[in-house]
Enzyme design. Structure first.
Site, PDB file in Angstrom:
ATOM      1  N   TYR A  61     -29.619 -18.297 123.145  1.00 27.42           N
ATOM      2  CA  TYR A  61     -30.104 -19.292 123.272  1.00 27.42           C
ATOM      3  C   TYR A  61     -31.629 -19.754 123.631  1.00 27.42           C
ATOM      4  O   TYR A  61     -32.596 -20.278 122.227  1.00 27.42           O
ATOM      5  CB  TYR A  61     -29.828 -20.215 124.157  1.00 27.42           C
ATOM      6  CG  TYR A  61     -30.597 -21.357 124.623  1.00 27.42           C
ATOM      7  CD1 TYR A  61     -30.846 -22.569 124.644  1.00 27.42           C
ATOM      8  CD2 TYR A  61     -30.726 -21.663 125.790  1.00 27.42           C
ATOM      9  CE1 TYR A  61     -31.529 -24.097 124.580  1.00 27.42           C
ATOM     10  CE2 TYR A  61     -31.941 -22.665 126.557  1.00 27.42           C
ATOM     11  CZ  TYR A  61     -31.762 -23.413 125.417  1.00 27.42           C
ATOM     12  OH  TYR A  61     -32.430 -25.236 125.808  1.00 27.42           O
TER      13      TYR A  61
ATOM     14  N   LYS B 263     -35.732 -19.839 121.601  1.00 27.14           N
ATOM     15  CA  LYS B 263     -36.404 -21.364 121.365  1.00 27.14           C
ATOM     16  C   LYS B 263     -38.008 -20.181 121.846  1.00 27.14           C
ATOM     17  O   LYS B 263     -38.819 -20.662 120.789  1.00 27.14           O
ATOM     18  CB  LYS B 263     -36.354 -21.293 123.007  1.00 27.14           C
ATOM     19  CG  LYS B 263     -35.326 -22.837 123.358  1.00 27.14           C
ATOM     20  CD  LYS B 263     -35.547 -23.786 122.551  1.00 27.14           C
ATOM     21  CE  LYS B 263     -35.117 -25.069 123.440  1.00 27.14           C
ATOM     22  NZ  LYS B 263     -34.570 -25.756 121.949  1.00 27.14           N
TER      23      LYS B 263
ATOM     24  N   SER C 129     -38.253 -24.124 125.868  1.00 27.93           N
ATOM     25  CA  SER C 129     -37.845 -24.905 127.711  1.00 27.93           C
ATOM     26  C   SER C 129     -37.922 -23.662 128.284  1.00 27.93           C
ATOM     27  O   SER C 129     -38.861 -22.051 127.994  1.00 27.93           O
ATOM     28  CB  SER C 129     -35.689 -23.940 127.187  1.00 27.93           C
ATOM     29  OG  SER C 129     -35.106 -23.470 128.440  1.00 27.93           O
TER      30      SER C 129
END
Ligand code: UFG
Length: 310
Positions: A122, A126, A98
């Site tokens: 989050y 990643k 992302s």
């Protein structure tokens, strides 16, 4: 083709729809990536050539409340998947990353070599997974790894058969907006009207999900050339403000979207958009849908499926 999902935030019906659209049969196994035994069995049974790894939790706010869920599901789940791949000598993977790995960008547009830095758990998962993949490839250069950093995927398949079906209240702009337009919610809150942008609202790089899907096919093709680790942005290179999205949605669907400007949402960067040139050069991939199409397709999905897949 084998699809594996724990169905924690998805519906099996979406796979029936995929079969309807493509005319192809899909094998489905319900499995959590942390279930090493079942995952091992799936690999032994089907011996895939490559894995496209989309699985993971993805809500920024939730990750700040329940960080351990994010580390366990995303990081430990991926480590388990990679171990099982090693055991089965399958070393080709495309990973869904992302633009969140760029944190709050200092320079725009964002290239793949822009500075990295997570600003929430989050994003950190990643980044950690990206590093795990890079380390793995250094330890065994026969791995071929494609990391795709998505910007803001929106839209739905043009048939209106598959689209975004968030459980509970949507946190992302497009599904919230379509629910307002269909009358399910009263109005859209626009988070912040005083950013240093063209109209004071945040700017993002919205990309059609079908263009994102096509990027994966190009990445899979590229893996057959033994590229090692490759990293690409999947964005359009165009930044659009929240107000532009609202107006474009209204113009392309004829629906009014009542909105009000409220306080900023903590953690939002003012502007985020990609330099997508590397994907064009390496993968021969270029997004083909503009904002109008993204809005029309999201709206068609919403109208055809007012209750999602249920
Ligand atoms: N927004 C609103 N009102 C809403 C929802 C969103 O004004 O009800 C605004 C946000 O403030 C932001 C823009 O619309 O400016 C887009 O917000 P989204 O929540 O749709 O998307 P984000 O850019 O915040 O997040 C996306 C992905 C994340 C990813 C992040 C990386 O959803 O998974 O990009 O920057 F981590």
């Amino acid at each position: 083709m084998v699809a594996v999902d724990n169905l924690s935030n998805s519906s099996k019906e979406s796979l029936n729809r995929v079969q309807k659209i493509t005319g192809k049969t899909l094998t489905f196994v319900q499995c959590d990536l942390l279930d090493r035994a079942l995952l091992g069995q799936i690999f032994a049974d089907y011996q895939p050539d490559a894995v496209v790894h989309f699985a993971g939790l993805k809500a920024v706010g939730e990750s700040m409340v329940n960080p351990l869920d994010y580390y366990k599901n995303n990081v430990c789940g991926t480590a388990t998947l990679l171990e099982v791949m090693v055991e089965n000598s399958i070393k080709n993977i495309v990973f869904s990353s992302s633009c969140t790995v760029y944190g709050a960008p200092k320079n725009l547009p964002i290239s793949e070599n822009s500075p990295l830095g997570a600003v929430n758990p989050y994003g950190q998962t990643k980044l950690t997974i990206e590093q795990m993949l890079k380390d793995l490839q250094v330890s065994d250069t026969s791995w071929n790894i494609s990391i795709l950093r998505y910007f803001n995927p929106v839209g739905a398949h043009q048939s209106g058969e598959i689209g975004e079906n968030p459980s509970g209240t949507p946190t992302n702009l497009m599904p919230y907006m379509t629910q307002v337009a269909v009358g399910e919610r009263k109005e859209l809150s626009v988070f912040g009207g005083d950013y240093p942008t063209k109209d004071g609202t945040c700017v993002r790089d919205y990309i059609h999900v079908v263009d994102v899907a096509k990027g994966h096919l190009k990445a899979l093709e590229k893996l057959s050339e033994n590229p090692g680790v490759i990293i690409h942005n999947l964005g359009t290179g165009q930044g659009h403000s929240v107000l532009e999205i609202i107006h474009s949605f209204e113009a392309s669907t004829g629906q009014k979207v009542p909105y009000k400007i409220v306080d900023r949402r903590p953690g939002d960067a003012a502007s985020v958009y990609a330099n997508p040139q590397l994907a064009e050069l390496d993968l021969k991939w270029k997004p083909s849908s503009g904002l109008r199409r993204m809005c029309e397709d999201s709206w068609r999905w919403q109208l055809k499926n007012p209750k999602g897949y249920s």
